[in-house]
Design a protein around this motif. Structure first.
Motif, PDB file in Angstrom:
ATOM      1  N   HIS A   2     -49.772 -52.648 -84.667  1.00 16.07           N
ATOM      2  CA  HIS A   2     -49.133 -51.695 -85.573  1.00 16.07           C
ATOM      3  C   HIS A   2     -50.003 -50.455 -85.707  1.00 16.07           C
ATOM      4  N   ILE A   3     -49.369 -49.312 -85.565  1.00 18.75           N
ATOM      5  CA  ILE A   3     -50.082 -48.044 -85.759  1.00 18.75           C
ATOM      6  C   ILE A   3     -49.244 -47.196 -86.702  1.00 18.75           C
ATOM      7  N   LEU A   4     -49.845 -46.726 -87.764  1.00 17.62           N
ATOM      8  CA  LEU A   4     -49.182 -45.857 -88.718  1.00 17.62           C
ATOM      9  C   LEU A   4     -49.885 -44.511 -88.680  1.00 17.62           C
ATOM     10  N   THR A   5     -49.136 -43.466 -88.432  1.00 21.18           N
ATOM     11  CA  THR A   5     -49.720 -42.141 -88.346  1.00 21.18           C
ATOM     12  C   THR A   5     -49.191 -41.291 -89.490  1.00 21.18           C
ATOM     13  N   THR A  28     -44.831 -43.320 -87.407  1.00 20.34           N
ATOM     14  CA  THR A  28     -44.610 -43.996 -86.131  1.00 20.34           C
ATOM     15  C   THR A  28     -44.778 -45.498 -86.301  1.00 20.34           C
ATOM     16  N   LEU A  29     -44.151 -46.223 -85.415  1.00 23.36           N
ATOM     17  CA  LEU A  29     -44.247 -47.665 -85.406  1.00 23.36           C
ATOM     18  C   LEU A  29     -44.259 -48.133 -83.961  1.00 23.36           C
ATOM     19  N   THR A  93     -36.446 -41.595 -83.198  1.00 22.20           N
ATOM     20  CA  THR A  93     -36.534 -41.612 -81.744  1.00 22.20           C
ATOM     21  C   THR A  93     -37.107 -42.968 -81.350  1.00 22.20           C
ATOM     22  N   VAL A  94     -36.347 -43.711 -80.566  1.00 23.81           N
ATOM     23  CA  VAL A  94     -36.742 -45.059 -80.161  1.00 23.81           C
ATOM     24  C   VAL A  94     -36.946 -45.063 -78.657  1.00 23.81           C
ATOM     25  N   HIS A  95     -38.082 -45.560 -78.215  1.00 26.96           N
ATOM     26  CA  HIS A  95     -38.370 -45.660 -76.781  1.00 26.96           C
ATOM     27  C   HIS A  95     -38.825 -47.092 -76.507  1.00 26.96           C
ATOM     28  N   LYS A 117     -41.632 -53.647 -75.276  1.00 23.52           N
ATOM     29  CA  LYS A 117     -42.606 -52.777 -75.926  1.00 23.52           C
ATOM     30  C   LYS A 117     -41.774 -51.679 -76.571  1.00 23.52           C
ATOM     31  N   LEU A 118     -42.058 -51.376 -77.819  1.00 23.30           N
ATOM     32  CA  LEU A 118     -41.204 -50.488 -78.595  1.00 23.30           C
ATOM     33  C   LEU A 118     -42.051 -49.428 -79.295  1.00 23.30           C
ATOM     34  N   TYR A 119     -41.556 -48.205 -79.308  1.00 22.46           N
ATOM     35  CA  TYR A 119     -42.217 -47.095 -80.004  1.00 22.46           C
ATOM     36  C   TYR A 119     -41.142 -46.339 -80.777  1.00 22.46           C
ATOM     37  N   ILE A 120     -41.295 -46.248 -82.089  1.00 21.36           N
ATOM     38  CA  ILE A 120     -40.305 -45.572 -82.937  1.00 21.36           C
ATOM     39  C   ILE A 120     -40.997 -44.439 -83.679  1.00 21.36           C
ATOM     40  N   ILE A 121     -40.381 -43.259 -83.660  1.00 25.12           N
ATOM     41  CA  ILE A 121     -40.870 -42.101 -84.413  1.00 25.12           C
ATOM     42  C   ILE A 121     -39.815 -41.762 -85.458  1.00 25.12           C
ATOM     43  N   LEU A 122     -40.227 -41.670 -86.715  1.00 21.52           N
ATOM     44  CA  LEU A 122     -39.348 -41.257 -87.803  1.00 21.52           C
ATOM     45  C   LEU A 122     -39.775 -39.857 -88.230  1.00 21.52           C
ATOM     46  N   GLU A 123     -38.863 -38.913 -88.132  1.00 25.07           N
ATOM     47  CA  GLU A 123     -39.183 -37.521 -88.450  1.00 25.07           C
ATOM     48  C   GLU A 123     -38.234 -36.990 -89.529  1.00 25.07           C
TER      49      GLU A 123
END
Length: 191
Positions: A2-5, A28-29, A93-95, A117-123
């Protein structure tokens, strides 16, 4: 994993009269593992409905699968009209990489889950004058600035940001990445 930016953000900043929207700090998640993709999708849509957001899928790209799995890029937009002057938007944005369907035995029944593997950006974005009432002359733009301050403008930044944190916390709970409670609920006045 888990990474929180969180980026620094000054709530005391008041936008100049010509500003049409403000993009708040991104959250981000990242996740790697097995989960129920349809369940995550439904959880985000349910969150949007419970918080009076309109949900739109802006784009969907599915790339040809490799032996490791498929790759997808998805963009969702959650919008709500906070006032007749301000509109909240959360762009997700989901990748995904190495996405494969796997059958898992859950309580003696086979269930189809997704390994990825999942990367989500909430803007989050706060849009001003979304109805274009204050467009045109300099006087109207100054009235727009006055109306923003009258409607408690900076408080809307906090509300939108904490709503985004609430969605982020819900997704972390879904992935079992945090405790069952979070400190933003009290700020938003929710149970």
């Amino acid at each position: 994993m888990h990474i929180l930016t969180l980026q620094t953000f000054k709530y005391s900043q008041i936008p100049p009269p010509n500003m049409e929207k403000v993009t708040l700090p991104k959250l981000t998640l990242r996740y790697e593992g097995i989960f129920d993709w349809d369940g995550l999708y439904a959880a985000i849509v349910d969150w949007a409905k419970m918080n009076s957001y309109k949900w739109v899928e802006k784009s969907f790209k599915h790339k040809v699968p490799s032996p490791e799995g498929a790759e997808e890029e998805i963009e969702w937009i959650l919008e709500t009209k906070a006032t007749e002057y301000l509109k909240y938007s959360i762009n997700l944005t989901v990748h995904t990489w190495n996405m494969m369907d796997v059958d898992v035995d859950v309580n003696g029944k086979k269930k189809k889950l997704t390994s990825t593997k999942l990367y989500i950006i909430l803007e989050p974005t706060l849009s001003y004058d979304w109805q274009n009432r204050f467009q045109g002359s300099k006087l109207l733009k100054k009235l727009s600035y006055w109306y923003f301050n009258l409607s408690g403008g900076v408080n809307h930044w906090e509300t939108l940001y904490y709503r985004t944190c609430n969605l982020h916390a819900m997704m972390k709970k879904y992935f079992d990445m945090q405790s069952k409670t979070h400190h933003y609920k009290k700020y938003l006045g929710e149970n």
